[in-house]
Design an enzyme around this catalytic site. Structure first.
Site, PDB file in Angstrom:
ATOM      1  N   CYS A 172      37.488  33.177  10.342  1.00  0.00           N
ATOM      2  CA  CYS A 172      38.733  32.618   9.795  1.00  0.00           C
ATOM      3  C   CYS A 172      39.129  33.226   8.456  1.00  0.00           C
ATOM      4  O   CYS A 172      40.254  33.027   7.999  1.00  0.00           O
ATOM      5  CB  CYS A 172      38.611  31.106   9.651  1.00  0.00           C
ATOM      6  SG  CYS A 172      37.755  30.307  11.009  1.00  0.00           S
ATOM      7  N   HIS A 313      43.717  26.052   3.440  1.00  0.00           N
ATOM      8  CA  HIS A 313      43.097  26.401   4.723  1.00  0.00           C
ATOM      9  C   HIS A 313      43.404  25.268   5.710  1.00  0.00           C
ATOM     10  O   HIS A 313      43.768  25.533   6.852  1.00  0.00           O
ATOM     11  CB  HIS A 313      41.598  26.611   4.537  1.00  0.00           C
ATOM     12  CG  HIS A 313      40.910  27.131   5.744  1.00  0.00           C
ATOM     13  ND1 HIS A 313      41.296  28.288   6.390  1.00  0.00           N
ATOM     14  CD2 HIS A 313      39.844  26.648   6.454  1.00  0.00           C
ATOM     15  CE1 HIS A 313      40.513  28.507   7.433  1.00  0.00           C
ATOM     16  NE2 HIS A 313      39.629  27.526   7.494  1.00  0.00           N
ATOM     17  N   GLU A 324      37.890  21.026   0.809  1.00  0.00           N
ATOM     18  CA  GLU A 324      38.931  21.804   0.150  1.00  0.00           C
ATOM     19  C   GLU A 324      39.660  20.981  -0.904  1.00  0.00           C
ATOM     20  O   GLU A 324      39.985  21.489  -1.990  1.00  0.00           O
ATOM     21  CB  GLU A 324      39.932  22.341   1.176  1.00  0.00           C
ATOM     22  CG  GLU A 324      40.965  23.275   0.556  1.00  0.00           C
ATOM     23  CD  GLU A 324      41.801  24.007   1.580  1.00  0.00           C
ATOM     24  OE1 GLU A 324      42.450  25.005   1.210  1.00  0.00           O
ATOM     25  OE2 GLU A 324      41.820  23.592   2.760  1.00  0.00           O
ATOM     26  N   LYS A 345      48.713  25.328   9.294  1.00  0.00           N
ATOM     27  CA  LYS A 345      48.040  25.050  10.560  1.00  0.00           C
ATOM     28  C   LYS A 345      48.553  23.779  11.218  1.00  0.00           C
ATOM     29  O   LYS A 345      48.350  23.577  12.417  1.00  0.00           O
ATOM     30  CB  LYS A 345      46.529  24.962  10.347  1.00  0.00           C
ATOM     31  CG  LYS A 345      45.872  26.287  10.009  1.00  0.00           C
ATOM     32  CD  LYS A 345      44.374  26.124   9.833  1.00  0.00           C
ATOM     33  CE  LYS A 345      43.719  27.421   9.405  1.00  0.00           C
ATOM     34  NZ  LYS A 345      44.167  27.891   8.082  1.00  0.00           N
ATOM     35  N   HIS A 350      45.343  26.993  14.391  1.00  0.00           N
ATOM     36  CA  HIS A 350      44.413  27.829  13.626  1.00  0.00           C
ATOM     37  C   HIS A 350      44.419  29.238  14.205  1.00  0.00           C
ATOM     38  O   HIS A 350      43.878  29.476  15.292  1.00  0.00           O
ATOM     39  CB  HIS A 350      43.012  27.223  13.701  1.00  0.00           C
ATOM     40  CG  HIS A 350      42.055  27.773  12.703  1.00  0.00           C
ATOM     41  ND1 HIS A 350      42.286  28.936  11.992  1.00  0.00           N
ATOM     42  CD2 HIS A 350      40.841  27.322  12.274  1.00  0.00           C
ATOM     43  CE1 HIS A 350      41.276  29.172  11.180  1.00  0.00           C
ATOM     44  NE2 HIS A 350      40.381  28.214  11.343  1.00  0.00           N
ATOM     45  N   PHE A 409      33.848  29.862   9.488  1.00  0.00           N
ATOM     46  CA  PHE A 409      32.538  29.605  10.064  1.00  0.00           C
ATOM     47  C   PHE A 409      31.563  30.633   9.506  1.00  0.00           C
ATOM     48  O   PHE A 409      31.893  31.803   9.324  1.00  0.00           O
ATOM     49  CB  PHE A 409      32.591  29.756  11.584  1.00  0.00           C
ATOM     50  CG  PHE A 409      32.987  28.506  12.321  1.00  0.00           C
ATOM     51  CD1 PHE A 409      33.629  27.464  11.676  1.00  0.00           C
ATOM     52  CD2 PHE A 409      32.739  28.381  13.673  1.00  0.00           C
ATOM     53  CE1 PHE A 409      34.010  26.320  12.363  1.00  0.00           C
ATOM     54  CE2 PHE A 409      33.115  27.242  14.375  1.00  0.00           C
ATOM     55  CZ  PHE A 409      33.744  26.211  13.723  1.00  0.00           C
TER      56      PHE A 409
END
Length: 425
Positions: A172, A313, A324, A345, A350, A409
């Site tokens: 990501c 994000h 976050e 998103k 995503h 990830f």
């Protein structure tokens, strides 16, 4: 230090097959999430995704770059890059402006792999026929289609580039690292113009099943897909898989202005860190993300009070949204109260490797139109999630500097600061 201009952007996303349509979708708060169409998902726990629609590679990619060996997701990446290249006028430039070895490509993308169905077909053939050559019965072009570097090679041919070529696979955070490393390459004199961004599509049944087993995807909105992606909402239950591509053209500022290019903005700072915590979760204390944001701010020379907007994000998972938010509060301190934060998103799903690229597109649009895209589906904020997330509707306000986040990830984090291009040095 060399200043780095952004002179064009291109996109293929669930909100539109070009940058303008994608921006219009973000500004309007339109959801691109719908019923999954890449395979029959009946019986799967998740049957929705944010997918690219009505895409025609023949109309979006010139034949001279070689569409033959591009995978579906590679086509998205090359189409977005071609739009950016045309908008910047790079396809018309001679080597008098940029020599071939001053032109490069940097892209975030998933590592190429064979389609799972292809492997199943080969396995079935070997099992039922006993043919020892079953694994080599595929045409050699299949290996090219699966290779991550083939789309990058097409992009290099578009711009006549023999300079740096980087294919970055950090999940990501991929497009964030790709844009950040392209920024560094220009700063350090390794290139003068770079096509940078990311492309991805994790909408196969293997991807959906894998993310579902990890508990990362929402399975509550199969019959109401437009409301499925809900960053920072108390009822969030996981992210929605998306797909697409975003590419930007980065140039040496002095040369870009000398050739009369339109300067959309300026890359000011880049930060990259690793959590070294858990593979799938963000640290509750926001570490990693904090260091990435602080690094990007320090690199930019800006203070927290100079940032108007944070493109989060914002995945819609419990851990990421909490982490976050904590990180933003710790980084911005007293300036948090005046800050606006929103999550693309919520509309586009995503885009994994392309997600920070979409954040750059949102930031450029916000600066150009003095309009911050919203976080849709934000009905009730969760405990501790008390930032100004711009719920439901875009907000008119001047935007001069933006910080954009991507956390992946494996614990990889990246943040980028962009701003309106200054006339002074």
């Amino acid at each position: 230090m060399t200043r780095v201009a952004i002179t064009a952007v291109g996109a293929v996303t669930p909100l539109g097959n070009d940058a303008d349509t994608t921006w219009e979708g973000l500004a309007a708060g339109r959801s691109g999430v719908g019923r999954l169409t890449t395979f029959d998902a009946e019986g799967f726990p998740v049957r929705i995704a944010a997918q690219v629609k009505d895409f025609d590679a023949a109309k979006s990619i010139p034949s001279r770059v070689g569409r033959k060996h591009l995978s579906r997701v590679g086509q998205f990446g090359v189409a977005a890059a071609w739009e950016a290249v045309r908008r910047a006028g790079l396809d018309q430039l001679s080597e008098d402006v940029y020599a071939a070895d001053e032109r490069g490509v940097s892209m975030g993308a998933s590592v190429g792999r064979p389609e799972l169905q292809t492997l199943l077909d080969i396995g079935h053939l070997r099992t039922t026929t006993g043919r020892p050559d079953a694994f080599i019965c595929q045409p050699p072009g299949v290996a090219l289609t699966d290779d991550q570097n083939v789309p990058l090679s097409a992009m290099a041919r578009m711009i006549g580039g023999t300079g740096p070529m980087m294919g970055i696979s950090t999940a990501c955070a991929g497009s964030g690292h790709a844009i950040g490393e392209a920024f560094r390459a220009i700063q350090e004199g390794d290139a003068k113009v770079m096509v940078a961004g990311g492309y991805d599509s994790l909408t196969t049944w293997l991807d959906l099943l894998g993310f579902s087993l990890l508990g990362a995807l929402t399975d509550r909105y199969n019959d109401d897909p437009e409301h499925a992606s809900r960053p920072f909402d108390a009822d969030r239950s996981g992210f929605v898989v998306g797909e697409g591509a975003v590419a930007v053209v980065l140039e040496d500022m002095e040369t870009a202005r000398a050739r009369g290019a339109t300067v959309l903005g300026e890359v000011l700072g880049y930060g990259s860190t690793l959590n070294a915590w858990r593979i799938t979760d963000s640290p509750p204390d926001g570490s990693g993300a904090i260091q990435a944001m602080e690094g990007a701010l320090a690199d930019s020379g800006l203070k927290t009070g100079d940032i108007d907007y944070v493109v989060a994000h914002g995945t819609s998972t419990h851990g990421n949204d909490q982490s976050e938010t904590v990180a933003i509060k710790k980084v911005f301190g007293a300036d948090t109260e005046r800050l606006v934060v929103s999550a693309p998103k919520s509309m586009a799903g995503h885009l994994t490797s392309a997600s920070l690229g979409l954040g750059v597109l949102a930031a450029l649009g916000a600066m150009e139109h003095s309009l911050v895209p919203p976080t849709i589906n934000l009905d009730t904020t969760d405990r501790g999630l008390d930032l100004d997330y711009v719920p439901h509707t875009a907000r008119a306000m001047p935007v001069k500097a933006v910080l954009i986040n991507a956390f992946a990830f494996g614990g990889s984090n990246t943040s980028i600061v962009i701003g309106a291009a200054r006339e002074d040095a």
